[in-house]
Enzyme design. Structure first.
Site, mmCIF file in Angstrom:
data_model
loop_
_atom_site.group_PDB
_atom_site.id
_atom_site.type_symbol
_atom_site.label_atom_id
_atom_site.label_comp_id
_atom_site.label_asym_id
_atom_site.label_seq_id
_atom_site.Cartn_x
_atom_site.Cartn_y
_atom_site.Cartn_z
ATOM 1 C CB SER A 214 -0.966 -0.081 1.181
ATOM 2 O OG SER A 214 -1.941 0.915 1.113
ATOM 3 C CG ASP B 38 -7.216 -2.371 -3.675
ATOM 4 O OD1 ASP B 38 -7.766 -1.430 -3.066
ATOM 5 O OD2 ASP B 38 -6.031 -2.703 -3.509
ATOM 6 C CG HIS C 227 -6.012 -1.659 -0.015
ATOM 7 N ND1 HIS C 227 -5.380 -1.346 -1.203
ATOM 8 C CD2 HIS C 227 -5.290 -1.038 0.956
ATOM 9 C CE1 HIS C 227 -4.334 -0.575 -0.961
ATOM 10 N NE2 HIS C 227 -4.252 -0.375 0.345
HETATM 11 C C1 MLT Z 1 -1.441 5.961 -0.190
HETATM 12 O O1 MLT Z 1 -1.847 6.958 0.364
HETATM 13 O O2 MLT Z 1 -0.250 5.685 -0.331
HETATM 14 C C2 MLT Z 1 -2.474 5.046 -0.729
HETATM 15 O O3 MLT Z 1 -3.718 5.669 -0.764
HETATM 16 C C3 MLT Z 1 -2.563 3.785 0.019
HETATM 17 C C4 MLT Z 1 -2.833 4.029 1.470
HETATM 18 O O4 MLT Z 1 -3.996 4.102 1.871
HETATM 19 O O5 MLT Z 1 -1.878 4.142 2.206
#
Ligand code: MLT
Length: 204
Positions: free
Chosen positions: A102, A152, A183
């Site tokens: 992520s 996701d 996700h």
């Molecule tokens: C991010 O902010 O890098 C992406 O949206 C994934 C997350 O939720 O961290």
């Protein structure tokens, strides 16, 4: 940067750079790292940014909307940290493979987007396109695994496909594994990543 370094049994194996998701810590992916390569050294880093107390690797303006200036600054900060860590812990700077989930996958993607030799390869779990409209460095010889969820909501399939296309156009060898999931990082995805790593990273 706050981190854990664990020297592995096999000094020729890559150093796995573990990068957690939003709200995680350097402890989160230790087990995943062990599943990918239990002989490799581990460098697991905590993001330097805090979003309401949740560690991240760079700031965002909203869900999925990144603060580009901070992204560029934090990418350089992590890149410099890798240079320093290679010296401090005496490992081969050219032999780092990122394992990110992520937000951690997004900073790993940003390292690839901004620096030709930041990483030898990467396992990106649920990544997005870190930055639009930039010319990528030549990524020939880089092996990249992308784990994605067909459902996701944070990284929709178009995002995965866009990232895969940009990395391929830059010369990287990219494999995308789709899971019928959202996700979250599933066991099947990590097992697939471990299998890919054996075939594409440890053989090289
Ligand atoms: C991010 O902010 O890098 C992406 O949206 C994934 C997350 O939720 O961290």
């Amino acid at each position: 940067m706050k981190h854990i370094f664990k020297e592995g049994k096999n000094k020729d194996a890559p150093v796995l750079l573990l990068l957690h998701g939003t709200g995680g810590t350097e402890e989160d992916l230790l087990e995943v790292g062990r599943m990918i390569d239990d002989e490799a050294s581990i460098l697991s880093v905590r993001g330097n940014v805090s979003e309401n107390g949740m560690p991240r690797f760079f700031r965002r303006l909203a869900e999925g909307v990144f603060d580009e200036e901070d992204l560029v600054f934090r990418t350089k900060e992590l890149h410099d940290f890798l240079d320093d860590s290679a010296e401090k812990y005496e490992f081969d700077r050219e032999n780092i493979v990122a394992v990110g989930y992520s937000n951690g996958a997004n900073i790993a993607g940003s390292l690839l987007f901004h620096y030709k030799n930041a990483l030898k390869g990467a396992l990106l779990h649920h990544p997005m396109v870190p930055r639009k409209g930039v010319v990528l460095p030549d990524l020939q010889g880089k092996a990249i695994f992308i784990g994605a969820g067909a459902n996701d909501p944070i990284c929709p399939p178009e995002e995965t496909e866009g990232l895969s296309r940009l990395l391929k156009e830059a010369g990287a060898d990219v494999k995308v594994q789709w899971e019928q999931s959202g996700h979250q990082l599933t066991l099947e995805e990590v097992q697939g990543a471990a299998e890919w790593y054996k075939n594409y990273i440890r053989k090289t």
